[in-house]
Design a protein around this motif. Structure first.
Motif, PDB file in Angstrom:
ATOM      1  N   THR A  38       0.817  -1.205   0.000  1.00  0.00           N
ATOM      2  CA  THR A  38       0.000   0.000   0.000  1.00  0.00           C
ATOM      3  C   THR A  38       0.858   1.266   0.000  1.00  0.00           C
ATOM      4  N   THR A  39       0.512   2.206  -0.876  1.00  0.00           N
ATOM      5  CA  THR A  39       1.099   3.538  -0.850  1.00  0.00           C
ATOM      6  C   THR A  39       0.051   4.503  -0.323  1.00  0.00           C
ATOM      7  N   GLU A  40       0.416   5.277   0.686  1.00  0.00           N
ATOM      8  CA  GLU A  40      -0.487   6.264   1.260  1.00  0.00           C
ATOM      9  C   GLU A  40      -0.224   7.615   0.605  1.00  0.00           C
ATOM     10  N   ARG A  83       4.634   6.789   2.319  1.00  0.00           N
ATOM     11  CA  ARG A  83       3.694   7.908   2.371  1.00  0.00           C
ATOM     12  C   ARG A  83       4.223   8.994   1.426  1.00  0.00           C
ATOM     13  N   ARG A 101      -6.680  11.989   2.327  1.00  0.00           N
ATOM     14  CA  ARG A 101      -5.859  10.780   2.235  1.00  0.00           C
ATOM     15  C   ARG A 101      -6.531   9.726   1.363  1.00  0.00           C
ATOM     16  N   ASP A 112      -5.459   5.818  -0.224  1.00  0.00           N
ATOM     17  CA  ASP A 112      -4.495   4.721  -0.279  1.00  0.00           C
ATOM     18  C   ASP A 112      -4.615   4.019  -1.621  1.00  0.00           C
ATOM     19  N   ASP A 155      -3.648   0.443  -3.469  1.00  0.00           N
ATOM     20  CA  ASP A 155      -3.217  -0.936  -3.211  1.00  0.00           C
ATOM     21  C   ASP A 155      -3.914  -1.857  -4.195  1.00  0.00           C
ATOM     22  N   VAL A 191      -9.606   7.371   2.411  1.00  0.00           N
ATOM     23  CA  VAL A 191      -9.439   7.134   3.849  1.00  0.00           C
ATOM     24  C   VAL A 191      -9.958   8.325   4.656  1.00  0.00           C
ATOM     25  N   ASP A 207       1.103  12.374  13.123  1.00  0.00           N
ATOM     26  CA  ASP A 207       0.798  11.182  12.343  1.00  0.00           C
ATOM     27  C   ASP A 207       2.078  10.422  12.018  1.00  0.00           C
TER      28      ASP A 207
END
Length: 209
Positions: free
Chosen positions: A2-4, A145, A182, A184, A186, A193, A208
């Motif tokens: 996962t890339t945030e 992130r 935000r 995500d 994936d 989010v 955070d």
């Protein structure tokens, strides 16, 4: 994997305050927009992130540059993260656009995703460019992130895409200047989010890390 993505809308511009359509034209940040950009920078100084990207339009770069000056990240620009090109409507207030180009403005206001503004582009064309860019960045920064400074129209399109809201549905959500959103990425898809966080503009911060 996962890339945030923390997707930020640029700070308020002089044209935002005048309610002018900007598109690919640019207006500098207003004094309030500069304060907003500095508030984003202060918040991001408390957050670990791997990379900082921005639309190459001046208002986004001006916002992201103030972030980079605070966090020490190298700012990387990408034209695919631009706002939708609004062609003959750019630089006009909505009232002026309605008066000078009534048919074009009516089609634009109706929100059809495939309507191409003369000398501009459609919302779907811009969204495809941006999603392709973000997917590429996710491949470049897996399990990381990433902060991106972009634009309200593009954020609105991505919000609708993630929630399955038809593009022509009247907007019932806000896209605030200097908002923190935000998404995500994936397994080939985006997930919303959080949306519209402006706690940093009220003098609060979010640790955070």
């Amino acid at each position: 994997m996962t890339t945030e993505f923390i997707l930020l809308r640029h700070g308020e511009t002089e044209w935002n305050a005048q309610e002018r359509l900007q598109g690919h034209l640019n207006s500098t940040l207003s004094p309030e927009g500069l304060r907003q950009a500095d508030a984003l920078a202060a918040r991001l100084a408390t957050v670990r992130f791997q990379a900082l990207y921005s639309s190459d339009l001046g208002r986004a770069v001006q916002t992201a540059s103030r972030i980079a000056a605070t966090t020490g990240h190298t700012l990387q620009e990408d034209a695919r993260l631009r706002e939708r090109g609004l062609g003959i409507l750019e630089g006009l207030t909505r009232t002026e656009a309605r008066q000078r180009h009534p048919d074009v403005f009516a089609e634009y206001a109706a929100g059809g995703p495939d309507f191409v503004v003369p000398e501009g582009e459609s919302a779907s064309q811009r969204l495809r460019l941006a999603m392709g860019c973000l997917e590429e960045l996710a491949g470049r920064h897996p399990r990381a992130r990433v902060v991106v400074t972009t634009h309200g129209g593009l954020l609105s399109s991505l919000f609708r895409h993630c929630l399955g809201i038809p593009p022509a549905t009247p907007r019932a959500f806000a896209v605030l200047n200097a908002s923190w959103n935000r998404f995500d990425f994936d397994a080939g898809s985006f997930r919303l989010v959080s949306w519209g966080d402006v706690s940093h503009l009220r003098g609060s911060s979010l640790d955070d890390t």
